[in-house]
Design a protein around this motif. Structure first.
Motif, mmCIF file in Angstrom:
data_model
loop_
_atom_site.group_PDB
_atom_site.id
_atom_site.type_symbol
_atom_site.label_atom_id
_atom_site.label_comp_id
_atom_site.label_asym_id
_atom_site.label_seq_id
_atom_site.Cartn_x
_atom_site.Cartn_y
_atom_site.Cartn_z
ATOM 1 N N THR A 115 -41.313 20.874 -23.653
ATOM 2 C CA THR A 115 -40.639 19.679 -24.156
ATOM 3 C C THR A 115 -41.562 19.014 -25.170
ATOM 4 O O THR A 115 -42.719 19.423 -25.347
ATOM 5 C CB THR A 115 -40.337 18.671 -23.023
ATOM 6 O OG1 THR A 115 -41.577 18.185 -22.497
ATOM 7 C CG2 THR A 115 -39.522 19.312 -21.916
ATOM 8 N N SER A 145 -41.368 13.243 -24.227
ATOM 9 C CA SER A 145 -40.148 13.432 -23.439
ATOM 10 C C SER A 145 -40.320 12.871 -22.023
ATOM 11 O O SER A 145 -41.410 12.895 -21.442
ATOM 12 C CB SER A 145 -39.805 14.922 -23.349
ATOM 13 O OG SER A 145 -38.743 15.142 -22.442
ATOM 14 N N LEU A 162 -35.888 21.974 -30.971
ATOM 15 C CA LEU A 162 -36.592 21.058 -30.078
ATOM 16 C C LEU A 162 -37.348 20.016 -30.902
ATOM 17 O O LEU A 162 -37.282 18.814 -30.620
ATOM 18 C CB LEU A 162 -37.569 21.822 -29.185
ATOM 19 C CG LEU A 162 -38.466 20.964 -28.282
ATOM 20 C CD1 LEU A 162 -37.631 20.198 -27.259
ATOM 21 C CD2 LEU A 162 -39.508 21.831 -27.578
ATOM 22 N N ASP A 189 -33.375 19.214 -25.738
ATOM 23 C CA ASP A 189 -34.386 18.473 -24.974
ATOM 24 C C ASP A 189 -35.525 19.333 -24.453
ATOM 25 O O ASP A 189 -36.608 18.817 -24.151
ATOM 26 C CB ASP A 189 -33.719 17.770 -23.794
ATOM 27 C CG ASP A 189 -32.565 16.885 -24.244
ATOM 28 O OD1 ASP A 189 -32.820 15.935 -25.004
ATOM 29 O OD2 ASP A 189 -31.408 17.163 -23.831
ATOM 30 N N ALA A 190 -35.276 20.622 -24.300
ATOM 31 C CA ALA A 190 -36.307 21.512 -23.749
ATOM 32 C C ALA A 190 -36.014 22.949 -24.155
ATOM 33 O O ALA A 190 -34.879 23.296 -24.501
ATOM 34 C CB ALA A 190 -36.355 21.393 -22.226
ATOM 35 N N TYR A 201 -46.463 18.613 -28.023
ATOM 36 C CA TYR A 201 -45.676 19.218 -26.948
ATOM 37 C C TYR A 201 -46.344 19.067 -25.595
ATOM 38 O O TYR A 201 -47.521 18.734 -25.484
ATOM 39 C CB TYR A 201 -45.493 20.720 -27.206
ATOM 40 C CG TYR A 201 -45.050 21.064 -28.590
ATOM 41 C CD1 TYR A 201 -43.700 21.161 -28.916
ATOM 42 C CD2 TYR A 201 -45.986 21.299 -29.596
ATOM 43 C CE1 TYR A 201 -43.295 21.484 -30.190
ATOM 44 C CE2 TYR A 201 -45.584 21.613 -30.886
ATOM 45 C CZ TYR A 201 -44.241 21.709 -31.176
ATOM 46 O OH TYR A 201 -43.849 22.023 -32.447
#
Length: 270
Positions: free
Chosen positions: A131, A135, A188, A194-195, A215
């Motif tokens: 992610t 996030s 992403l 989202d993932a 990330y």
């Protein structure tokens, strides 16, 4: 007497024909037992799969599997030709005879074992969840309602589908598939998803190149797996010869040096 001689000639001719047929059959059998006699093997790969096999800025194929293949071909005594393929069609390409090897971060799965014969394992891997750093997703349960991407026809998709409970909670209850892992990771970055679920080896390399601060890789994953080479079912001689060559490359340390080049350490399965 003439009739007797004629019968004897027929019997002799039949015996010769039988012996000749037997010799031909033995000859063919010997040829088959040694494989197809090819001096060149075609290796099918996804040329976007960093760091296993991909095109660099000059358009040249590079990567861990590329270097390993070049080392193996010397021990195998056969030239290995690299052929970019549609990864979603890899098993069909193999079974149709268009390629001889599926070799490019090819994960061993129960389903794939029904379609191909696998070489010995040479790397271990796991399916990680990636992610963006900011996030709110920190665990698998946080994927509820999330848009999750993965490469089409990849072991990542297989791993997700195997976890039906988690999958059912994704947005629309399904994984969003992409032609390449790179496409998924770009979406992403753009926050269209989202993932991403992908091979850890690819993910770590990608993140290192793009900026590790952007990330995060979750502690939870979708399972461990291993990399091996796919060979057409029934080609036992090629499988045995390949495994012998692979073992020699691992034993003499060549594979370990290639691993250090690409991963900074020797992670080859001994």
């Amino acid at each position: 007497m003439k009739k007797s001689k004629l019968i004897n000639k027929i019997l002799i001719a039949a015996t010769i024909l039988t012996l000749t047929s037997g010799l031909v059959a033995c000859s063919n059998g010997a040829k088959n037992s040694k494989g197809d006699g090819k001096t060149e093997l075609v290796m099918g790969l996804d040329d976007t799969f960093v760091p296993m096999g991909f095109k660099d800025n000059n358009g040249e194929l590079v990567g861990f599997d590329i270097d390993l293949a070049k080392a193996v071909e010397k021990k195998l005594g056969k030239k290995i030709k690299f052929q970019s393929i549609d990864w979603s069609m890899k098993e069909s390409e193999l079974n149709n005879g268009n390629i001889d090897l599926i070799w490019n971060g090819y994960s061993v799965t129960a389903e794939r074992k029904t379609k191909v014969d696998f070489s010995d394992v040479y790397l271990n891997n796991r399916q990680v969840i990636i992610t963006l750093a900011d996030s709110k997703i920190n665990s698998k349960k946080d994927l509820a309602g999330a848009k999750v991407g993965a490469q089409n026809q990849s072991s990542s998709v297989d791993a997700i589908n195997a976890d039906k409970e988690t999958l059912s909670k994704f947005n629309d209850g399904k994984v969003i598939t992409y032609e390449t892992n790179n496409d998924a990771l770009m979406d992403l970055e753009s926050k269209r998803i989202d993932a991403v679920v992908a091979d850890e080896i690819l993910a770590r390399y990608y993140i290192k190149g793009r900026g590790e601060s952007k990330y995060k890789v979750l502690k939870e994953d979708f399972g461990n797996e291993s990399y091996a080479v796919g060979i057409k079912k029934g080609n036992t001689q090629l499988l045995n010869d390949f495994n012998k060559a692979l073992k020699e490359v691992i034993k003499d340390g060549t594979a370990g040096e290639i691993s250090k080049k690409w991963f900074g350490q020797d992670i080859v399965v001994k």
